[in-house]
Design a protein around this motif. Sequence first.
Motif, PDB file in Angstrom:
ATOM      1  N   UNK A  30     -16.287   0.586 -10.748  1.00  0.00           N
ATOM      2  CA  UNK A  30     -16.695  -0.782 -11.073  1.00  0.00           C
ATOM      3  C   UNK A  30     -15.466  -1.606 -11.419  1.00  0.00           C
ATOM      4  N   UNK A  31     -15.475  -2.843 -10.936  1.00  0.00           N
ATOM      5  CA  UNK A  31     -14.338  -3.731 -11.162  1.00  0.00           C
ATOM      6  C   UNK A  31     -14.766  -5.178 -11.002  1.00  0.00           C
ATOM      7  N   UNK A  32     -13.864  -6.086 -11.369  1.00  0.00           N
ATOM      8  CA  UNK A  32     -14.115  -7.524 -11.302  1.00  0.00           C
ATOM      9  C   UNK A  32     -12.888  -8.203 -10.718  1.00  0.00           C
ATOM     10  N   UNK A  33     -13.119  -9.132  -9.782  1.00  0.00           N
ATOM     11  CA  UNK A  33     -12.055  -9.991  -9.249  1.00  0.00           C
ATOM     12  C   UNK A  33     -12.184 -11.350  -9.923  1.00  0.00           C
ATOM     13  N   UNK A  34     -11.126 -11.811 -10.521  1.00  0.00           N
ATOM     14  CA  UNK A  34     -11.167 -13.126 -11.168  1.00  0.00           C
ATOM     15  C   UNK A  34     -11.403 -14.220 -10.138  1.00  0.00           C
ATOM     16  N   UNK A  35     -10.865 -14.024  -8.945  1.00  0.00           N
ATOM     17  CA  UNK A  35     -11.004 -15.011  -7.874  1.00  0.00           C
ATOM     18  C   UNK A  35     -11.459 -14.291  -6.612  1.00  0.00           C
ATOM     19  N   UNK A  36     -12.052 -15.025  -5.733  1.00  0.00           N
ATOM     20  CA  UNK A  36     -12.410 -14.493  -4.424  1.00  0.00           C
ATOM     21  C   UNK A  36     -13.797 -13.874  -4.373  1.00  0.00           C
ATOM     22  N   UNK A  37     -14.527 -14.235  -3.329  1.00  0.00           N
ATOM     23  CA  UNK A  37     -15.835 -13.643  -3.104  1.00  0.00           C
ATOM     24  C   UNK A  37     -15.693 -12.465  -2.151  1.00  0.00           C
ATOM     25  N   UNK A  38     -16.726 -11.629  -2.137  1.00  0.00           N
ATOM     26  CA  UNK A  38     -16.765 -10.503  -1.201  1.00  0.00           C
ATOM     27  C   UNK A  38     -18.167 -10.405  -0.608  1.00  0.00           C
ATOM     28  N   UNK A  39     -18.220  -9.902   0.625  1.00  0.00           N
ATOM     29  CA  UNK A  39     -19.491  -9.625   1.260  1.00  0.00           C
ATOM     30  C   UNK A  39     -19.388  -8.244   1.900  1.00  0.00           C
ATOM     31  N   UNK A  49     -24.843   0.400  -4.358  1.00  0.00           N
ATOM     32  CA  UNK A  49     -24.178  -0.875  -4.599  1.00  0.00           C
ATOM     33  C   UNK A  49     -24.691  -1.505  -5.889  1.00  0.00           C
ATOM     34  N   UNK A  50     -23.827  -2.230  -6.562  1.00  0.00           N
ATOM     35  CA  UNK A  50     -24.288  -3.092  -7.652  1.00  0.00           C
ATOM     36  C   UNK A  50     -23.385  -4.308  -7.728  1.00  0.00           C
ATOM     37  N   UNK A  51     -23.980  -5.446  -8.113  1.00  0.00           N
ATOM     38  CA  UNK A  51     -23.232  -6.691  -8.324  1.00  0.00           C
ATOM     39  C   UNK A  51     -24.009  -7.541  -9.318  1.00  0.00           C
ATOM     40  N   UNK A  80     -26.936  -5.960   3.138  1.00  0.00           N
ATOM     41  CA  UNK A  80     -25.675  -6.557   2.710  1.00  0.00           C
ATOM     42  C   UNK A  80     -25.743  -6.973   1.254  1.00  0.00           C
ATOM     43  N   UNK A  81     -24.567  -7.180   0.674  1.00  0.00           N
ATOM     44  CA  UNK A  81     -24.465  -7.605  -0.716  1.00  0.00           C
ATOM     45  C   UNK A  81     -23.371  -8.656  -0.803  1.00  0.00           C
ATOM     46  N   UNK A  82     -23.671  -9.761  -1.468  1.00  0.00           N
ATOM     47  CA  UNK A  82     -22.701 -10.819  -1.739  1.00  0.00           C
ATOM     48  C   UNK A  82     -22.232 -10.691  -3.175  1.00  0.00           C
ATOM     49  N   UNK A  83     -20.923 -10.816  -3.387  1.00  0.00           N
ATOM     50  CA  UNK A  83     -20.341 -10.728  -4.728  1.00  0.00           C
ATOM     51  C   UNK A  83     -19.552 -12.008  -4.997  1.00  0.00           C
ATOM     52  N   UNK A  84     -20.044 -12.869  -5.899  1.00  0.00           N
ATOM     53  CA  UNK A  84     -19.285 -14.080  -6.229  1.00  0.00           C
ATOM     54  C   UNK A  84     -18.072 -13.750  -7.101  1.00  0.00           C
ATOM     55  N   UNK A  85     -17.105 -14.646  -7.179  1.00  0.00           N
ATOM     56  CA  UNK A  85     -15.948 -14.407  -8.041  1.00  0.00           C
ATOM     57  C   UNK A  85     -16.387 -14.146  -9.488  1.00  0.00           C
ATOM     58  N   UNK A  86     -15.717 -13.204 -10.144  1.00  0.00           N
ATOM     59  CA  UNK A  86     -15.995 -12.914 -11.551  1.00  0.00           C
ATOM     60  C   UNK A  86     -17.191 -12.021 -11.803  1.00  0.00           C
ATOM     61  N   UNK A  87     -17.820 -11.503 -10.756  1.00  0.00           N
ATOM     62  CA  UNK A  87     -19.011 -10.665 -10.912  1.00  0.00           C
ATOM     63  C   UNK A  87     -18.641  -9.179 -10.839  1.00  0.00           C
ATOM     64  N   UNK A  88     -18.959  -8.388 -11.857  1.00  0.00           N
ATOM     65  CA  UNK A  88     -18.708  -6.953 -11.785  1.00  0.00           C
ATOM     66  C   UNK A  88     -19.469  -6.345 -10.605  1.00  0.00           C
ATOM     67  N   UNK A  89     -18.838  -5.401  -9.918  1.00  0.00           N
ATOM     68  CA  UNK A  89     -19.477  -4.769  -8.769  1.00  0.00           C
ATOM     69  C   UNK A  89     -18.804  -3.442  -8.439  1.00  0.00           C
ATOM     70  N   UNK A  90     -19.489  -2.669  -7.591  1.00  0.00           N
ATOM     71  CA  UNK A  90     -18.947  -1.383  -7.148  1.00  0.00           C
ATOM     72  C   UNK A  90     -19.747  -0.905  -5.948  1.00  0.00           C
ATOM     73  N   UNK A  91     -19.186   0.084  -5.255  1.00  0.00           N
ATOM     74  CA  UNK A  91     -19.929   0.789  -4.219  1.00  0.00           C
ATOM     75  C   UNK A  91     -19.510   2.250  -4.239  1.00  0.00           C
ATOM     76  N   UNK A  92     -20.434   3.118  -3.815  1.00  0.00           N
ATOM     77  CA  UNK A  92     -20.169   4.558  -3.753  1.00  0.00           C
ATOM     78  C   UNK A  92     -21.002   5.148  -2.628  1.00  0.00           C
ATOM     79  N   UNK A  93     -20.495   6.217  -2.032  1.00  0.00           N
ATOM     80  CA  UNK A  93     -21.232   6.921  -0.991  1.00  0.00           C
ATOM     81  C   UNK A  93     -21.825   8.191  -1.590  1.00  0.00           C
ATOM     82  N   UNK A  94     -23.157   8.192  -1.845  1.00  0.00           N
ATOM     83  CA  UNK A  94     -23.793   9.358  -2.445  1.00  0.00           C
ATOM     84  C   UNK A  94     -24.196  10.417  -1.424  1.00  0.00           C
ATOM     85  N   UNK A  95     -24.090  10.084  -0.141  1.00  0.00           N
ATOM     86  CA  UNK A  95     -24.637  10.960   0.899  1.00  0.00           C
ATOM     87  C   UNK A  95     -23.676  12.019   1.404  1.00  0.00           C
ATOM     88  N   UNK A  96     -24.184  12.854   2.291  1.00  0.00           N
ATOM     89  CA  UNK A  96     -23.364  13.929   2.855  1.00  0.00           C
ATOM     90  C   UNK A  96     -22.521  13.481   4.047  1.00  0.00           C
TER      91      UNK A  96
END
Length: 157
Positions: A30-39, A49-51, A80-96
Amino acid sequence: MDIAAMIPSDLGVEIAAFVVTVPPGFDVGAHVHAEGMELFYIIEGTLDLFAFTPVTFQGPWASWRSPTEATAVQAHAGDFMFVPPGCPHAFANPGPEPARMFFLTSTPGHESYFSELAQAVTSGADQDAIIRIRARYGIEQLTMPRIPKSKGHEDDE
């Protein structure tokens, strides 16, 4: 983690786009970008995923809840997931199996961050080194990333 730049940052544009292959067991942390969006757009496989801003930052991010009771979700091809600037988020692969996602960010050079982070974690860098890498890219670390040992290196654990 493999990264294929589709819109590399050296073109002088305000975005970067690339396809990331996420190996089984990988967790970006989990992390946060002060600037910049992500998709994030899932091409194949499954990603957790979480955001959102959690009520508390304690425990693994997959167990965090938002003030509205939102939780991490399991995303599949076509999600898909949109992450606005300043929003905590993460991704992980739980599968095999590996998962692939298209990644778009308004932070040019982000593919370099992913490459540097993956190299540091697979080489056994400590938490302080990871924090320094993320800080160089304007990222606040909330939880540590996890990159599983590659096949043939199981003895290293």
